[in-house]
Structure formats: C-alpha cells, structure tokens
Design a protein around this motif. Structure first.
Motif, PDB file in Angstrom:
ATOM      1  N   LYS A 449       0.888  -1.173   0.000  1.00  0.00           N
ATOM      2  CA  LYS A 449       0.000   0.000   0.000  1.00  0.00           C
ATOM      3  C   LYS A 449       0.921   1.217   0.000  1.00  0.00           C
ATOM      4  CE  LYS A 449      -1.498   1.396   3.950  1.00  0.00           C
ATOM      5  NZ  LYS A 449      -0.718   2.648   4.081  1.00  0.00           N
ATOM      6  N   PHE A 450       0.956   1.953  -1.098  1.00  0.00           N
ATOM      7  CA  PHE A 450       1.933   3.027  -1.229  1.00  0.00           C
ATOM      8  C   PHE A 450       1.232   4.352  -1.461  1.00  0.00           C
ATOM      9  CE2 PHE A 450       5.206   5.556  -3.371  1.00  0.00           C
ATOM     10  CZ  PHE A 450       6.304   5.309  -2.563  1.00  0.00           C
ATOM     11  N   GLY A 451       1.545   5.329  -0.623  1.00  0.00           N
ATOM     12  CA  GLY A 451       0.905   6.635  -0.701  1.00  0.00           C
ATOM     13  C   GLY A 451       1.422   7.465  -1.864  1.00  0.00           C
ATOM     14  N   ILE A 452       0.493   8.101  -2.574  1.00  0.00           N
ATOM     15  CA  ILE A 452       0.854   8.903  -3.747  1.00  0.00           C
ATOM     16  C   ILE A 452       0.610  10.380  -3.463  1.00  0.00           C
ATOM     17  CG2 ILE A 452       0.469   9.319  -6.192  1.00  0.00           C
ATOM     18  CD1 ILE A 452       1.701   6.558  -5.534  1.00  0.00           C
ATOM     19  N   SER A 453       1.678  11.111  -3.434  1.00  0.00           N
ATOM     20  CA  SER A 453       1.790  12.571  -3.310  1.00  0.00           C
ATOM     21  C   SER A 453       3.173  12.829  -2.730  1.00  0.00           C
ATOM     22  CB  SER A 453       0.739  13.206  -2.380  1.00  0.00           C
ATOM     23  OG  SER A 453      -0.565  13.091  -2.909  1.00  0.00           O
ATOM     24  N   PHE A 454       3.720  13.997  -3.002  1.00  0.00           N
ATOM     25  CA  PHE A 454       4.911  14.431  -2.273  1.00  0.00           C
ATOM     26  C   PHE A 454       4.508  14.697  -0.833  1.00  0.00           C
ATOM     27  CE2 PHE A 454       6.155  15.641  -6.599  1.00  0.00           C
ATOM     28  CZ  PHE A 454       7.489  15.242  -6.641  1.00  0.00           C
ATOM     29  N   THR A 455       5.335  14.290   0.110  1.00  0.00           N
ATOM     30  CA  THR A 455       5.015  14.591   1.503  1.00  0.00           C
ATOM     31  C   THR A 455       5.342  16.033   1.857  1.00  0.00           C
ATOM     32  OG1 THR A 455       7.146  13.628   2.147  1.00  0.00           O
ATOM     33  CG2 THR A 455       5.212  12.209   2.300  1.00  0.00           C
ATOM     34  N   SER A 456       6.122  16.727   1.013  1.00  0.00           N
ATOM     35  CA  SER A 456       6.277  18.184   1.122  1.00  0.00           C
ATOM     36  C   SER A 456       5.173  18.807   0.275  1.00  0.00           C
ATOM     37  CB  SER A 456       7.654  18.620   0.611  1.00  0.00           C
ATOM     38  OG  SER A 456       8.687  18.107   1.430  1.00  0.00           O
ATOM     39  N   LYS A 457       4.202  19.419   0.927  1.00  0.00           N
ATOM     40  CA  LYS A 457       2.959  19.819   0.257  1.00  0.00           C
ATOM     41  C   LYS A 457       3.199  20.732  -0.935  1.00  0.00           C
ATOM     42  CE  LYS A 457      -1.616  21.782   1.194  1.00  0.00           C
ATOM     43  NZ  LYS A 457      -2.516  22.336   2.238  1.00  0.00           N
ATOM     44  N   PHE A 596      -2.341  24.561 -15.181  1.00  0.00           N
ATOM     45  CA  PHE A 596      -1.795  24.415 -13.832  1.00  0.00           C
ATOM     46  C   PHE A 596      -2.664  23.460 -13.031  1.00  0.00           C
ATOM     47  CE2 PHE A 596      -1.356  25.722  -9.356  1.00  0.00           C
ATOM     48  CZ  PHE A 596       0.021  25.609  -9.216  1.00  0.00           C
ATOM     49  N   TYR A 597      -2.015  22.735 -12.123  1.00  0.00           N
ATOM     50  CA  TYR A 597      -2.745  21.819 -11.244  1.00  0.00           C
ATOM     51  C   TYR A 597      -2.060  21.774  -9.892  1.00  0.00           C
ATOM     52  CZ  TYR A 597      -4.476  17.410  -9.248  1.00  0.00           C
ATOM     53  OH  TYR A 597      -5.019  16.464  -8.420  1.00  0.00           O
ATOM     54  N   LYS A 598      -2.855  21.740  -8.836  1.00  0.00           N
ATOM     55  CA  LYS A 598      -2.329  21.494  -7.487  1.00  0.00           C
ATOM     56  C   LYS A 598      -3.168  20.407  -6.841  1.00  0.00           C
ATOM     57  CE  LYS A 598      -4.869  25.343  -5.333  1.00  0.00           C
ATOM     58  NZ  LYS A 598      -4.731  26.569  -4.501  1.00  0.00           N
ATOM     59  N   THR A 599      -2.508  19.465  -6.224  1.00  0.00           N
ATOM     60  CA  THR A 599      -3.185  18.310  -5.642  1.00  0.00           C
ATOM     61  C   THR A 599      -4.103  18.748  -4.502  1.00  0.00           C
ATOM     62  OG1 THR A 599      -1.223  17.002  -6.149  1.00  0.00           O
ATOM     63  CG2 THR A 599      -2.836  16.020  -4.669  1.00  0.00           C
ATOM     64  N   PRO A 600      -5.366  18.361  -4.540  1.00  0.00           N
ATOM     65  CA  PRO A 600      -6.298  18.767  -3.482  1.00  0.00           C
ATOM     66  C   PRO A 600      -6.247  17.833  -2.269  1.00  0.00           C
ATOM     67  CG  PRO A 600      -7.468  17.506  -5.127  1.00  0.00           C
ATOM     68  CD  PRO A 600      -6.030  17.601  -5.611  1.00  0.00           C
ATOM     69  N   LYS A 601      -6.889  18.253  -1.212  1.00  0.00           N
ATOM     70  CA  LYS A 601      -7.242  17.433  -0.043  1.00  0.00           C
ATOM     71  C   LYS A 601      -6.065  17.064   0.867  1.00  0.00           C
ATOM     72  CE  LYS A 601     -11.140  15.148  -2.355  1.00  0.00           C
ATOM     73  NZ  LYS A 601     -11.768  13.834  -2.674  1.00  0.00           N
ATOM     74  N   ILE A 602      -4.815  17.338   0.470  1.00  0.00           N
ATOM     75  CA  ILE A 602      -3.685  16.834   1.241  1.00  0.00           C
ATOM     76  C   ILE A 602      -3.207  17.855   2.274  1.00  0.00           C
ATOM     77  CG2 ILE A 602      -2.862  15.246  -0.525  1.00  0.00           C
ATOM     78  CD1 ILE A 602      -0.837  17.383  -1.363  1.00  0.00           C
ATOM     79  N   GLY A 603      -2.597  17.362   3.323  1.00  0.00           N
ATOM     80  CA  GLY A 603      -2.027  18.209   4.362  1.00  0.00           C
ATOM     81  C   GLY A 603      -1.664  17.380   5.576  1.00  0.00           C
ATOM     82  N   TYR A 604      -0.459  17.592   6.086  1.00  0.00           N
ATOM     83  CA  TYR A 604       0.014  16.834   7.249  1.00  0.00           C
ATOM     84  C   TYR A 604       0.490  17.818   8.306  1.00  0.00           C
ATOM     85  CZ  TYR A 604       2.846  13.602  10.065  1.00  0.00           C
ATOM     86  OH  TYR A 604       3.386  12.865  11.091  1.00  0.00           O
ATOM     87  N   LYS A 610      -0.378  14.125  12.557  1.00  0.00           N
ATOM     88  CA  LYS A 610      -1.645  13.625  12.027  1.00  0.00           C
ATOM     89  C   LYS A 610      -2.003  14.392  10.756  1.00  0.00           C
ATOM     90  CE  LYS A 610      -3.113  10.535  15.090  1.00  0.00           C
ATOM     91  NZ  LYS A 610      -1.786  10.218  15.640  1.00  0.00           N
ATOM     92  N   GLY A 611      -2.723  13.710   9.867  1.00  0.00           N
ATOM     93  CA  GLY A 611      -3.174  14.400   8.675  1.00  0.00           C
ATOM     94  C   GLY A 611      -3.346  13.465   7.503  1.00  0.00           C
ATOM     95  N   ARG A 612      -3.342  14.073   6.319  1.00  0.00           N
ATOM     96  CA  ARG A 612      -3.524  13.320   5.086  1.00  0.00           C
ATOM     97  C   ARG A 612      -2.363  13.659   4.144  1.00  0.00           C
ATOM     98  NH1 ARG A 612      -8.934  12.802   1.228  1.00  0.00           N
ATOM     99  NH2 ARG A 612      -7.957  11.500  -0.375  1.00  0.00           N
ATOM    100  N   PRO A 613      -1.239  12.967   4.278  1.00  0.00           N
ATOM    101  CA  PRO A 613      -0.104  13.277   3.406  1.00  0.00           C
ATOM    102  C   PRO A 613      -0.300  12.814   1.969  1.00  0.00           C
ATOM    103  CG  PRO A 613       0.428  11.447   4.872  1.00  0.00           C
ATOM    104  CD  PRO A 613      -0.899  11.970   5.315  1.00  0.00           C
ATOM    105  N   PHE A 614      -1.242  11.899   1.732  1.00  0.00           N
ATOM    106  CA  PHE A 614      -1.402  11.315   0.395  1.00  0.00           C
ATOM    107  C   PHE A 614      -2.819  11.516  -0.133  1.00  0.00           C
ATOM    108  CE2 PHE A 614       1.491   8.494   2.894  1.00  0.00           C
ATOM    109  CZ  PHE A 614       2.677   8.954   2.340  1.00  0.00           C
ATOM    110  N   LEU A 615      -2.913  11.789  -1.427  1.00  0.00           N
ATOM    111  CA  LEU A 615      -4.237  11.901  -2.044  1.00  0.00           C
ATOM    112  C   LEU A 615      -4.898  10.534  -2.119  1.00  0.00           C
ATOM    113  CD1 LEU A 615      -6.435  13.514  -3.519  1.00  0.00           C
ATOM    114  CD2 LEU A 615      -5.175  13.112  -5.654  1.00  0.00           C
ATOM    115  N   TYR A 616      -4.118   9.514  -2.485  1.00  0.00           N
ATOM    116  CA  TYR A 616      -4.658   8.160  -2.582  1.00  0.00           C
ATOM    117  C   TYR A 616      -3.512   7.164  -2.438  1.00  0.00           C
ATOM    118  CZ  TYR A 616      -2.923   8.239  -7.436  1.00  0.00           C
ATOM    119  OH  TYR A 616      -2.122   8.323  -8.536  1.00  0.00           O
ATOM    120  N   TYR A 617      -3.849   5.887  -2.445  1.00  0.00           N
ATOM    121  CA  TYR A 617      -2.855   4.819  -2.351  1.00  0.00           C
ATOM    122  C   TYR A 617      -2.898   3.953  -3.607  1.00  0.00           C
ATOM    123  CZ  TYR A 617      -2.739   5.956   2.648  1.00  0.00           C
ATOM    124  OH  TYR A 617      -2.620   6.600   3.853  1.00  0.00           O
ATOM    125  N   SER A 618      -1.726   3.567  -4.069  1.00  0.00           N
ATOM    126  CA  SER A 618      -1.619   2.518  -5.084  1.00  0.00           C
ATOM    127  C   SER A 618      -1.341   1.213  -4.363  1.00  0.00           C
ATOM    128  CB  SER A 618      -0.485   2.824  -6.066  1.00  0.00           C
ATOM    129  OG  SER A 618      -0.868   3.834  -6.975  1.00  0.00           O
TER     130      SER A 618
END
Length: 778
Positions: A449-457, A596-604, A610-618
């Motif tokens: 289960k691998f989180g997809i997004s940079f952990t630096s927002k 332009f695009y910025k990933t929504p919903k993420i934040g740690y 605590k938080g949501r470092p990843f938009l989704y998991y592969s």
C-alpha cells in the motif's frame, strides 16, 4: 540476452481504449537514434571536468598544493571553493551540501577542487597530482553509531496512535528484535552528466540529465550569483534516474556552469562510473528496531518501531525519505496502537538521497518481516496473518490518521491468492520440503500500500504549456522529465484524448525552464498525475475558446459543439480538425494556453503528527516462489505472479513495463545488490565488477503480471493511478519467500534472521541459524 522459455507469460492486457501507442522514443532507443547528453556533438573549444576527491572520511585540510595539477598538459583551469563567484552551498532543501569543500571534509570522495582540461583523460590524470595534508578526526559510519552518539542531520519525528504502553503490556505475546537493511546503488545506464554553454549576456544554458531542471536552474544561478532568469536548463531525456538525479544531478550542472562562465567556453562534466558510485548518494541504509505485541491468532495489538536512516553527512532529501519510511511502516496492516520514531542519522559518508520508493521500501520490509515472525510464533501461514491484519472495514485508519477509503487491498489479495493457486502450491511445497534434505522451497504473498503525493505539500503542483498550430498539430511542454518511464507518451495521450484528436498530432518537447517555470521534480510517482492534469487544464482552456468561437461563428448552441475522432462537430456540420483550427486562427482565436494543477485534499500537521499526506494509495501484491540449496545458500526465483492496482490505466503497456522493471529492481535490492564500505568509510563496491545488479538471467522463468483495473476513487487524471514506485516493493515477496525457505529447515518453529540483501551467503547463514535452533531443541 538469453532466450526466454516458452512458459514465460506476461499478461499484456489491452484496455477498452484499443491499441495503445508505444513509448514515444522506443524506436529511437533500440536503433541508437535517441540523443543523450553525451551523444550531442562537442563544441570545438569544449572543456572537460574532473574533481579532486577527499581520501579521509572526517578531517581538517591542513594544506593543499595544486601546482602540479595546474602544470599538467591540457589543464586550462583549476578552481577551489574560494573561486566560486556566488554561494558555495548547493543543498536541495536545507544547507550543508558544498559544491567544493573548504577547510574540512566529511566523506571519502568529497570534491575539494575541480579541473577543467581539454580532455577528460587529462583532467582525470591531473587531479591525481594534488598534494593534500589532512588532520583526521573520528568518523561515524553506521546509523547505530549515530543513534548512540545522538548525531543527527535533522530532529527526530514520532508518529503515535492509541495507548501503546498499555496494549503492549497486556498483549499475550511479544516479539522484540532489529534488522539492518542495506541501501542500493542507482546504477542508471546513463551516468551523471551536464553540459554548460555561456551566453552573450553573462548567463548560461545547461543541458542536464536531471529529474529536477528547476532546481538545477536555481542552484546554478546561486553559485554564479545571477538572477534565476539568466539560467536556462533543458532536459530531453535521461538514461534512467530512479531518484539519483532528483537532487544530486545539480552538482554537475553547477560545476560545469562555474567553469563555463569563468572560461567563456562550453564545459562538459561527465562522471565516469566509478566516480559516480563514490561521489553520489544511494538508497539509505536503515537500522530498524521493533517490539510488537499480538494475540494467539496473530492479530497485531501494539507496535513500537525505531527507524534510523543512514543519511550521510548532510540532510539532502533525508527528512522526506525517513518520513516516508515511517508512513509506510504499517504497509497494508492496521496498527491500533503504535509508536513510530524516525531518526535522521548523521554519518561521515556521502549524503544518501532519493531512490525509487523514497524510504517507503524500508518501512514496508519492516512490516513484512514482522508478519513473518508473528506467523512463525503462532504457527500459521503468513498469508493468513497478513489477511487478518490487513486494512479493512473497521480497521481503516493509519497511525498518522489518514483513513483508507476503499477496499482494494483485501479484494486484490484474495484475487491473487486464487489466480496464483497459492494454497495448492503451499501444500506442494510443504510436501517437497519434507522429502528433500538439501533443497528447500519457499513461497510468500506480500502486498503493498503506497501513498501517492509528495510529503512536502508545496511540491504537489504541475504546469504545462500547450500550443495548437494552424495545421492542427499540437505542441506541449510540461514540467515533468522523461527518464524512460513513458511520461511523455502518457501526457501526449492525455492531450490527444482531451482534444478528441489523433495521438499522432501531439508532440511533446524537451523539458525547459523557460517554458514551464518552477516545476516540481519528476518523482514520488506523481509525474503523470501533476503534469497530465496541468496539460488537461491547458487543453480545456483552448477548447473553451474554440467552443465560444464556434457558437458565435456558426450560431449554434455550445452543446452542439464537439471534437472527436479528429473531427469537429458543429451541429449538423462536420469538418476536419486542421480546417477548423485554421478557421479559428483566421478569426483571431488564441490557440495557446498555460495549464496548472495542485493536488487537493492533502495536508500533514507535523506538530500533531496527524493528517492526510497522500491523495490516494496505489496497491499491489506479488507471489514469489524460490528454491534454495541448503549446502551453499544459492537459490533461484522460479515463479512470480503479480496483480497490481493502476486504477483506470492510461496505457497498460507502459504500466506493465513499469511493474516488471520495478519488481526486478526491488528483487535486486534484496538479493544481489550489496553495498559495502570498509572500516575507514571507503566504499568498496565501486564498479560493475563488484556490484551486481539483476540481469535477464535473474528474471523468473514464470513471470505473470496482471493489472487490477478499478477506477481510482479519487479524481486523478482519467481516474488512473501512479505506477512508478509502488511495484518495487513487490520484490520484498522474494525476500520473504527466501525467509520462508530458511524457516522450513526447522519446520517453521523459528524465524531465523535473514540479512537484506539476502545474498547466497546470507541465506546460508540464515539456514544455519535455523539448523542450530532445531538442534538446540532436540
């Protein structure tokens, strides 16, 4: 390359999209027409660079005499730290990474001075003539030493959930142990290289083999003392990157640029393979200590993990690497009560850096090792322990507070268990092992289960520039870089689909900092997500203009306007895409747009952990089977079955290729690719002669890859999922299968330690430990 046997099967599924385009440079790759930086014609007055390297791991420089270096035939220029016109620090995030050392050195191989000569041979020979006197200091070389001495490049971070102490104290069973996981050399086919060409305005153009051209641009400007706008960086393609060219490629661009501007001529800095292996960072070694509490069924009740990364002498990207290791220490398993601490160990070795998976593999292998040990302790098949602990309804929140919103993992694991005939093979292997004293088989099914997004927002943003020309052809520039993974092909597909035109109309250009500024690195498996979405945004802007024009020009409703199959539909009228584009141009419609695009919903929240470092998991899973010679420890991987989650695949051919390559690279990390240093801190595995990457002979004879195609529940680009990094961790199934074979020596009454990588020597000693345990019990 050996001929593959007839039963080698790869399920190259076709999607509903029909025939898929091949990699945009595939033909160029195999015919030799693809131009890499070292293939570019050299300028008549081009100079070549070599650097003088430190021979001590931790020392003050007492004196340095470079007279003989300067006098060597062919040498044009020699520079030391004081000759750098701007800043000497070329760190990607924090500080400490120096272009050239000053009065002290922190690892063997650190660059002290640089030579520019008329040939690489002359530069290499000249640097050997330097006379340097050192005053040595005590060196820290292992992560355990850094922990004991409290020497860290960055503060420690801890994630906690539940009441760990109480749960551990009340657990019916506990296991306490540790494991050391070695790093990995990137071993890209194209080594580190840059060419810098000064321009008439005092600036410079840099051709860089880099995953992060924007960072090369910024750092080149910094060392030259120039505005960023006076530096142009271009990357057409890389011959592999794997993270090794995310931050550390900038050093070559900076060095070449300083010498180019200083001497007013083009300069090439190409590291020979041995220099590359000595002077650039690797995948981090990790020392993981753990205690786990569980019940009679094997259900995990509490977990305490201390994870110490061997970061090297500076921070580089280690903060994010250790964070991602911590975020993946649960892997696919619910930990109701957990404490996970990540230590950024400082050592007097080259600064380790990004590598495919970016710390995640070091967390996943910890989780899988824990499962293997619990299974032995409770006398169950490891797969049953995995399924029991797997994230599922009611057990769906990670230690850092992110909720698992879908049921992909249990479904995928169950599907692979059935399709691979896991249970029957397990029974057959048990029977085989009882009959054979000198050969043992092992089997393991491991998920990821691998989180997809940079952990630096802030890095979760992408840009693109799309032009439509009057003949209907389309040109796209975006911030992503092509390193063989097929990013350019996927973005071209996205643009073609969004416009409704033929794929052949779309051309993707080299990545250039004057086309898309401030781009994020192509890393974290986010290349298609970020740049594809940005390209889609640009296309939608142009299509809106075209629709508005059509409504005004033809007097139709906007709902009557559509583009599909290379045709423009205007109510009852139809015309070709090129005809319509030319008409739009004649009517002064803008046919170019940025996106332009910025990933929504993420934040740690780092303070709260605590938080949501990843938009989704592969997600994915692999079943690996091995056979081992108990007398020598030699082994063979005989069969691998993979089922991997790619969402709604944009290009199944490319995705399967990435899964195959990632698996083999992950298998290599945990079997043959052993990095070693001597007691002075000198790397001893410094060439292809003593560092073994997998070859075609190591590919399993039976190798089946299938895609688990279910649309992403999050709004990713066309509901696809990232594929670059997650499958690497499926290689852990080979390591677990070897561990299973070793444990079979003592009838799985004990889980013998197995080194990572599990070389034949390591397997031999693991089996010896199993035999010793059995003899002690008898």
């Amino acid at each position: 390359m050996r001929k593959l046997p007839q039963d080698f099967s790869v399920d190259r599924q076709r999607t509903k999209k029909g025939n898929l385009p091949m990699h945009e440079s595939a033909v160029k790759h195999v015919t030799g027409q693809a131009v890499y930086i070292d293939d570019m014609p050299e300028w008549p007055n081009e100079l070549h660079v070599a650097t003088g390297k430190a021979t001590q791991a931790h020392a003050d420089i007492v004196s340095i005499n470079l007279d003989k270096v300067r006098a060597y035939p062919g040498v044009v220029d020699v520079i030391v730290q004081s000759d750098i016109p701007g800043e000497v620090d070329v760190s990607p995030v924090l500080s400490g990474d120096l272009l050239l050392a000053g009065n002290f050195v922190h690892y063997i191989g650190q660059a002290i001075f640089a030579v520019a000569a008329t040939s690489l041979r002359a530069a290499k020979q000249a640097v050997e003539l330097a006379e340097i006197v050192y005053q040595t200091r005590e060196a820290t070389l292992l992560p355990q030493q850094s922990l004991a001495r409290q020497e860290f490049v960055l503060p420690t971070h801890t994630i906690q959930s539940g009441d760990v102490k109480s749960a551990m104290a009340s657990a019916p069973h506990t296991i306490r142990s540790d494991m050391y996981i070695k790093g990995q050399e990137h071993f890209y086919l194209e080594g580190q290289i840059s060419v810098a060409v000064p321009n008439e305005d005092g600036g410079v153009q840099v051709f860089a083999s880099s995953q992060h051209p924007a960072e090369v641009q910024k750092l080149v400007a910094r060392v030259l003392g120039l505005p960023v706008a006076q530096v142009l960086v271009e990357t057409r393609r890389m011959g592999g990157g794997f993270g090794g060219k995310e931050s550390q490629a900038a050093v070559l661009g900076c060095m070449a640029a300083v010498l180019a501007v200083r001497n007013r001529c083009p300069v090439k800095y190409r590291m020979p393979r041995q220099d590359d292996m000595v002077q650039t960072g690797k995948r981090h070694d990790f020392w993981n200590a753990y205690q786990v509490g569980f019940n009679e069924a094997g259900e995990i009740l509490a977990a305490e993990y201390d994870m110490v990364g061997k970061c090297g002498c500076t921070a580089d990207l280690s903060d994010g690497v250790v964070d991602r290791a911590m975020f993946h220490a649960d892997n696919a398993y619910y930990l109701p009560n957990a404490r996970i601490s990540g230590y950024r160990g400082k050592t007097h070795t080259v600064s380790n850096t990004a590598f495919r998976g970016f710390g995640g593999p070091k967390g996943v292998i910890l989780a899988e090792n824990v499962i293997e040990e619990i299974a032995c302790a409770v006398g169950k098949d490891a797969l049953d322990v995995r399924k029991l602990n797997c994230y599922q309804a009611g057990k769906d929140t990670t230690p850092y507070g992110q909720k698992i919103n879908d049921d992909v993992l249990p479904t995928l694991i169950e599907a692979l268990e059935i399709s691979s005939d896991y249970r029957a093979r397990r029974h057959a292997i048990q029977a085989f092992n009882k009959r054979n004293a000198f050969l043992k088989k092992g089997l393991a099914l491991t998920p990821v289960k691998f989180g997809i997004s940079f952990t630096s927002k802030h890095l979760n943003q992408g840009g693109a520039l799309v032009h439509v020309y009057t003949d209907g052809s389309v040109h796209i520039s975006h911030g992503g870089t092509e390193m063989g993974q097929g990013l350019f092909t996927k973005v071209a597909q996205i643009v073609a689909k969004a416009f409704g035109i033929d794929y052949q109309r779309v051309n993707v250009s080299a990545t250039r900092t004057d086309k898309v500024p401030n781009a994020s690195p192509t890393a974290a498996s986010a290349g298609t997500d970020l740049n594809g979405m940005a390209a889609l945004d640009a296309v939608q802007t142009i299509k809106t203009r075209l629709c508005d024009f059509a409504v005004e020009h033809y007097g139709i409703e906007s709902s009557d306007f559509a583009i599909s199959d290379d045709l423009v539909h205007l109510g009852a009228e139809t015309m070709s895409f090129p005809e319509f584009i030319k008409l739009a141009y004649m009517n002064r419609v803008s046919l170019s747009s940025t996106g332009f695009y910025k990933t929504p919903k993420i934040g740690y929240d780092r303070k709260a952990a605590k938080g949501r470092p990843f938009l989704y998991y592969s997600n994915g899973a692999a079943v690996s089977e091995v056979i081992v010679d108990t007398l020598t420890g030699e082994y063979k991987v005989t069969q691998v079955d993979i089922l991997h989650d790619v969402g709604d695949s944009i290009n199944a051919e490319l995705d399967i290729g990435q899964i195959e390559g990632a698996f083999v690279q992950g298998m290599g990390w945990l079997t043959s690719e052993e990095l070693s240093w001597d007691e002075k801190g000198r790397i001893t595995t410094n060439s292809p002669a003593n560092y073994k990457i997998p070859t075609s002979a190591d590919v399993p004879e039976k190798f089946t890859v299938r895609l688990f195609e279910r649309a992403n529940s999050e709004e990713s680009i066309y509901r696809s999922k990232a594929v670059g990094e997650p499958p690497l961790m499926l290689g852990i199934s080979v390591w677990c299968a070897l561990k299973d074979a070793c444990a079979s020596v003592c009838n799985h009454q004990y889980s013998p330690p197995l080194a990572a990588p599990a070389t034949p020597e390591a397997v031999f000693y693991s089996m010896k430990a199993a035999r010793d345990y059995q003899e002690a019990r008898s």
